[in-house]
Scaffold this motif. Structure first.
Motif, PDB file in Angstrom:
ATOM      1  N   ARG A  91       2.855 -10.057 -53.987  1.00 42.43           N
ATOM      2  CA  ARG A  91       3.689 -11.257 -54.149  1.00 42.43           C
ATOM      3  C   ARG A  91       4.772 -11.020 -55.191  1.00 42.43           C
ATOM      4  NH1 ARG A  91      -0.456 -16.433 -53.607  1.00 42.43           N
ATOM      5  NH2 ARG A  91      -1.138 -15.865 -51.509  1.00 42.43           N
ATOM      6  N   ARG A 107      -2.868  -8.010 -53.503  1.00 42.93           N
ATOM      7  CA  ARG A 107      -2.073  -9.130 -52.976  1.00 42.93           C
ATOM      8  C   ARG A 107      -1.243  -9.787 -54.079  1.00 42.93           C
ATOM      9  NH1 ARG A 107      -1.518  -7.838 -47.981  1.00 42.93           N
ATOM     10  NH2 ARG A 107      -3.472  -7.727 -46.830  1.00 42.93           N
ATOM     11  N   ALA A 108      -1.817  -9.839 -55.275  1.00 43.13           N
ATOM     12  CA  ALA A 108      -1.063 -10.437 -56.385  1.00 43.13           C
ATOM     13  C   ALA A 108       0.166  -9.582 -56.685  1.00 43.13           C
ATOM     14  CB  ALA A 108      -1.943 -10.563 -57.623  1.00 43.13           C
ATOM     15  N   THR A 148      -8.902 -15.731 -51.794  1.00 38.61           N
ATOM     16  CA  THR A 148      -7.718 -16.582 -51.705  1.00 38.61           C
ATOM     17  C   THR A 148      -7.640 -17.509 -52.908  1.00 38.61           C
ATOM     18  OG1 THR A 148      -8.018 -16.578 -49.328  1.00 38.61           O
ATOM     19  CG2 THR A 148      -6.456 -18.172 -50.203  1.00 38.61           C
ATOM     20  N   ALA A 149      -8.783 -18.090 -53.275  1.00 36.96           N
ATOM     21  CA  ALA A 149      -8.794 -19.015 -54.414  1.00 36.96           C
ATOM     22  C   ALA A 149      -8.376 -18.284 -55.693  1.00 36.96           C
ATOM     23  CB  ALA A 149     -10.175 -19.632 -54.575  1.00 36.96           C
ATOM     24  N   LEU A 165      -6.578 -15.579 -55.922  1.00 34.90           N
ATOM     25  CA  LEU A 165      -5.165 -15.217 -55.825  1.00 34.90           C
ATOM     26  C   LEU A 165      -4.279 -16.414 -56.164  1.00 34.90           C
ATOM     27  CD1 LEU A 165      -3.156 -13.028 -55.076  1.00 34.90           C
ATOM     28  CD2 LEU A 165      -3.360 -13.737 -52.698  1.00 34.90           C
ATOM     29  N   ASP A 166      -4.641 -17.576 -55.659  1.00 33.90           N
ATOM     30  CA  ASP A 166      -3.849 -18.774 -55.963  1.00 33.90           C
ATOM     31  C   ASP A 166      -3.841 -19.056 -57.456  1.00 33.90           C
ATOM     32  OD1 ASP A 166      -3.224 -19.054 -53.362  1.00 33.90           O
ATOM     33  OD2 ASP A 166      -4.729 -20.592 -52.918  1.00 33.90           O
ATOM     34  N   GLN A 167      -4.992 -18.805 -58.088  1.00 28.22           N
ATOM     35  CA  GLN A 167      -5.046 -19.039 -59.536  1.00 28.22           C
ATOM     36  C   GLN A 167      -4.140 -18.058 -60.277  1.00 28.22           C
ATOM     37  OE1 GLN A 167      -9.515 -19.428 -59.524  1.00 28.22           O
ATOM     38  NE2 GLN A 167      -9.038 -20.335 -61.520  1.00 28.22           N
ATOM     39  N   ARG A 192     -12.363 -16.526 -48.554  1.00 29.95           N
ATOM     40  CA  ARG A 192     -11.988 -17.801 -49.155  1.00 29.95           C
ATOM     41  C   ARG A 192     -11.938 -17.660 -50.672  1.00 29.95           C
ATOM     42  NH1 ARG A 192     -14.988 -21.713 -50.564  1.00 29.95           N
ATOM     43  NH2 ARG A 192     -16.852 -20.740 -49.717  1.00 29.95           N
ATOM     44  N   ASP A 245      -1.425 -16.880 -59.130  1.00 24.09           N
ATOM     45  CA  ASP A 245      -0.080 -17.413 -58.915  1.00 24.09           C
ATOM     46  C   ASP A 245       0.264 -18.540 -59.868  1.00 24.09           C
ATOM     47  OD1 ASP A 245       1.055 -15.877 -57.052  1.00 24.09           O
ATOM     48  OD2 ASP A 245       0.448 -17.092 -55.321  1.00 24.09           O
ATOM     49  N   ARG A 246      -0.754 -19.298 -60.201  1.00 21.27           N
ATOM     50  CA  ARG A 246      -0.480 -20.461 -61.056  1.00 21.27           C
ATOM     51  C   ARG A 246      -0.405 -20.116 -62.539  1.00 21.27           C
ATOM     52  NH1 ARG A 246      -3.782 -23.243 -57.347  1.00 21.27           N
ATOM     53  NH2 ARG A 246      -5.588 -23.100 -58.706  1.00 21.27           N
TER      54      ARG A 246
END
Ligand code: ADP
Ligand code: ZN
Length: 815
Positions: free
Chosen positions: A313, A309-310, A278-279, A281-283, A275, A285-286
């Motif tokens: 993408r 993973r970054a 994932t958090a 990684l999302d950051q 988790r 992305d942003r």
């Protein structure tokens, strides 16, 4: 009416601050754009240079014309060219050297230019063009253009350019060095099960050299190049033959390993993110274009998977990525993970590449045939197409700063390049440097550089605990008399015994290679020093001798004290070789392997050692700080730091920070698997904050403490630094020049009313390196003002007379 093509500014790959103006011939005007390679006449030679600007107005002086522009597309894309220009300005480096850092040597400089038969031969070519094509065909389809010019007795650039344009010929810049052929290497390799120390004693009896050879081979991962054993380690042929004769070793012939990563499939990534991953990684992305973040994750928290993973993408979106690691040879696990994810789209830029191979990798990246570049510091210049992300792993490592001109720091370059290419960047570490950490979050009082985002992975994978760290106070702890000068507490001895009993693995860190630190005469106290570097020489066993750890000089061990003639000399301090003997003596059944610069001097020996640990063929790995880096072995349940104080008292303001990072990193190698683990740290300074915070795994506490210390007297990040090192062969000259530079800078600061402080001149802590005396000045103050000084002073100060002046902006070492 066609516009007048005008003039171009061209940089040459030389340590020159200026560029040169050339006239642009109309025929090649469309190719002479910034970043393009061009062939220009320089005195009586022809050199390949890089266009900085085109379409300049005519200069006052008469200028020569550009001879050719061999590439259809500029070699350096705009953002890389601008990064080079930024680097030249920021670090006060000649533009030629900044560009040299970006282009592999064979692609420019005094390279030979070849003309080749082109892809679309034109049938009816008359005149000189036709003759030239025919001549090239006669020469087998390829020949140096200079040879053609000699044959036809006239310059051929214009004709050649025209032919290239219609596809009837190609102009190629050939590497200056011919490609090294694949060589076969003879290696000596151990046969069968390893002998225990007891068996060794029996088999070798009085044959000490054979025993040493056996031990050396074992340390080197079971095999070594015959040439290395003979030439560097000084084993005689008869010793080598004797070991082969006894059936314990054999000679094998192998193709020289070019790329140990090639052909290995790489390790596949774990399927699911946690988790927290994932958090994070999302950051990532942003992050907006040009923005970056610090990935602050404890050791074993799974930072690598977030990077991968970054990058994935980014690659899936059709863009490219750069992954920087501190030293490619020390991070085979990281490389294997990247390979496992991206397979053949990866270019691994490692130091064993020949110039030609490096140029090939460069071209593949430039064309977009490789999308991900992995490498050390200089990979930040990889010509990745449509760059989407730059990852800097273990960002706190000082190897990211280049030790010679251009003295760039890969972080800064990554940030600048990311901004220019609208890419993102991620700096990752469990022990971020204070300077990076201080950039997290907005600071209204310091608008530049732009703030970093902060991503956290506060826990290890599977919620495994960080290993408990126990400080063993050597001033009071019960120690064992081992007959060696290595401090050896009962606590560490017992812990190691337990681990070996259970069949688990241990790591012992002693950040000093060699057998003992130095020799000291018990009578007069004299310590032999390097005649060139004025530091104590280190005592080595294999090969025997005294060795300078700054310039590499070797001297024989003196039979008696050079000062007073006393016969007995005492070894003082300890090194990894002595620790190895101690471990082998206390635990004769254990398979002990040493890893330091001496055992890993052959290429990829590192790899072999790490592979053996992974396969469980090593019980105890001991070594210098090399063993603290990035390794992930679940069966390591004990880490012992034999002497935590080795770097604590170095004359450098980062001594505490370095010690903390080393301890936290090596501690992070323990307990990465389900069996858990613990850390024992032997020290004479248990109250030192670097040790106390490391024992609690409290990185943020340490950073806060350290930030206070850097306020008064101010050190980075509180202030910006410029180290000015003046060196010369004669001490008076170095001192005199340093004083002169100090005067010059002092009057510059007061004339311009600059808010800068000047310290020194003082002798550098390493007063003498490679025969040169070193004095330095330290300039402190705001970054902008330091920048102005660097830009103004660099072309006026560097390389004057017999003294050398080096400007080191944002230095990572003041030694
Ligand atoms: P760090 O670089 O933060 O010290 P690593 O990236 O080396 O940590 O990860 C530590 C270990 O955890 C590795 O063996 C890795 O394969 C494993 N790991 C990482 N992420 C996951 C995950 N999501 N699921 C299972 N194992 C993972
Ligand atoms: Zn030396």
């Amino acid at each position: 009416m066609t516009p007048v093509p005008g003039f171009a500014e061209v940089a040459l790959p030389l340590p020159l601050f200026e560029s040169f103006t050339y006239r642009i011939p109309e025929t090649i005007a469309d190719r002479v754009v910034p970043g393009a390679r061009v062939v220009v006449p320089v005195r009586r030679r022809e050199l390949v240079g890089i266009v900085l600007d085109a379409g300049e107005p005519p200069p006052a002086r008469e200028t020569k014309a550009i001879l050719a522009a061999p590439d259809p597309e500029p070699a350096l894309p705009g953002p890389l060219l601008r990064t080079a220009e930024w680097m030249a300005g920021y670090y006060g480096t000649p533009i030629g050297l900044a560009l040299k850092a970006m282009l592999p040597a064979p692609l420019w400089g005094a390279s030979r230019i070849l003309i080749r038969t082109g892809p679309s031969p034109v049938r009816k070519l008359g005149g000189l063009a036709g003759d030239l094509v025919e001549w090239v065909a006669q020469k087998g389809g390829e020949a140096p253009l200079a040879a053609a010019a000699r044959h036809f007795r006239k310059p051929l650039w214009e004709v050649a350019d025209r032919l290239a344009r219609v596809g009837a010929a190609e102009l190629v810049v050939a590497p200056a060095d011919a490609e090294a052929p694949v060589r076969v290497e003879r290696r000596l390799e151990l046969v069968g099960e390893r002998l225990t120390l007891v068996e060794r004693g029996r088999r070798f009896a009085r044959r000490a050299r054979q025993s040493e050879l056996y031990g050396t081979l074992e340390e080197l991962g079971g095999s070594a190049a015959v040439a290395h054993l003979r030439d560097s380690l000084r084993f005689s042929d008869s010793v080598l033959q004797a070991l082969v004769g006894s059936g314990l070793a054999r000679v094998v012939e192998l193709e020289r390993v070019r790329d140990p990563f090639e052909g290995s499939p790489g390790s596949p990534p774990p399927p699911d993110l946690t988790r927290e991953q994932t958090a994070a990684l999302d950051q990532v992305d942003r992050l907006g274009p040009g923005a970056g973040a610090l990935l602050f994750g404890v050791t074993g928290s799974g930072k690598t998977l977030v990077y991968l993973r970054a990058v994935e993408r980014v690659v899936n979106a059709g863009r490219g990525a750069i992954i920087l690691v501190p030293e490619i040879g020390l991070t085979p696990q990281m490389v294997s993970r990247v390979r496992g994810m991206f397979g053949s789209t990866v270019a691994v830029l490692h130091s064993a590449l020949s110039e030609g191979e490096r140029a090939d990798a460069w071209r593949l990246l430039r064309r977009g045939d490789r999308r991900v570049a992995v490498g050390a510091r200089s990979a930040v210049f990889a010509p990745v197409r449509d760059l989407g992300i730059i990852v800097v792993d273990e960002e706190h490592e000082s190897s990211y700063k280049n030790g010679e001109a251009p003295r760039y720091h890969a972080h800064e370059v990554a940030m600048v390049r990311a901004r220019l290419e609208s890419a993102r960047f991620v700096l990752g570490s469990a022990t971020p440097s204070l300077e990076t950490f201080s950039r997290v979050g907005a600071r209204p009082d310091r608008p530049s550089p732009p703030p970093l985002g902060l991503l956290r992975l506060p826990r290890r994978i599977d919620d495994r605990p960080l290993p408990p760290v126990e400080l063993v106070d050597l001033r009071s702890a019960a120690t064992i008399r081992t007959g060696h000068a290595v401090p050896w507490s009962e606590a560490l001895d017992t812990a190691l015994a337990v681990v070996l009993e259970r069949g688990e693995q241990a790591i012992l860190l002693l950040n000093r290679r060699g057998y003992a630190s130095f020799l000291q005469c018990p009578e007069c106290g004299m310590v032999p020093e390097c005649p060139d570097c004025s530091i104590a020489l280190t005592l080595h066993r294999v090969p025997p001798g005294l060795r300078c750890h700054y310039c590499g000089r070797r001297l024989p061990v003196p039979a008696r004290c050079p000062a007073c003639g006393q016969a007995v000399q005492r070894a003082r301090g300890v090194g990894t070789q002595q620790l190895e003997e101690l471990a082998a003596a206390r635990f004769p059944q254990a398979r002990v392997t040493r890893m330091d610069l001496d055992t890993t001097s052959t290429r990829w020996s590192h790899h072999r050692i790490l592979d053996r640990i992974g396969r469980g063929e090593v019980d105890v790995l001991l070594g210098t700080q090399m063993i603290a880096k990035g390794m992930d072995f679940p069966n390591v349940t004990l880490v012992g730091v034999v002497d935590a104080d080795t770097a604590l008292h170095l004359p450098d303001f980062r001594a505490g920070e370095r010690t903390f990072q080393l301890l936290a990193q090596v501690a992070g190698r323990a307990g990465r698997g389900p069996k858990g683990g613990k850390v024992l740290v032997q020290t004479h300074n248990p109250d030192h904050p670097a040790l106390k915070f490391a024992a609690r795994h409290d990185t943020e506490g340490f950073l806060a403490h350290e930030a206070e210390l850097r306020k008064n007297p101010p050190y980075p990040p509180e202030t910006s630094l410029l180290n000015v090192v003046v060196s010369a062969g004669k001490e008076e000259l170095a001192l005199r020049e340093a004083a002169r530079v100090a005067d010059w800078l002092g009057s510059l600061f007061s004339a311009q009313v600059l808010p800068l402080t000047l310290l020194g001149p003082a002798p550098c802590p390493l007063t003498r390196i490679k025969g040169r005396w070193r004095w330095h000045l330290l300039v402190k103050g705001p970054a902008e003002e330091i920048g102005r000084v660097v830009r103004y002073a660099a072309p006026r100060l560097e390389g004057r007379g017999q003294a050398r002046v080096v400007l080191d902006r944002d230095p990572v070492s003041l030694l």
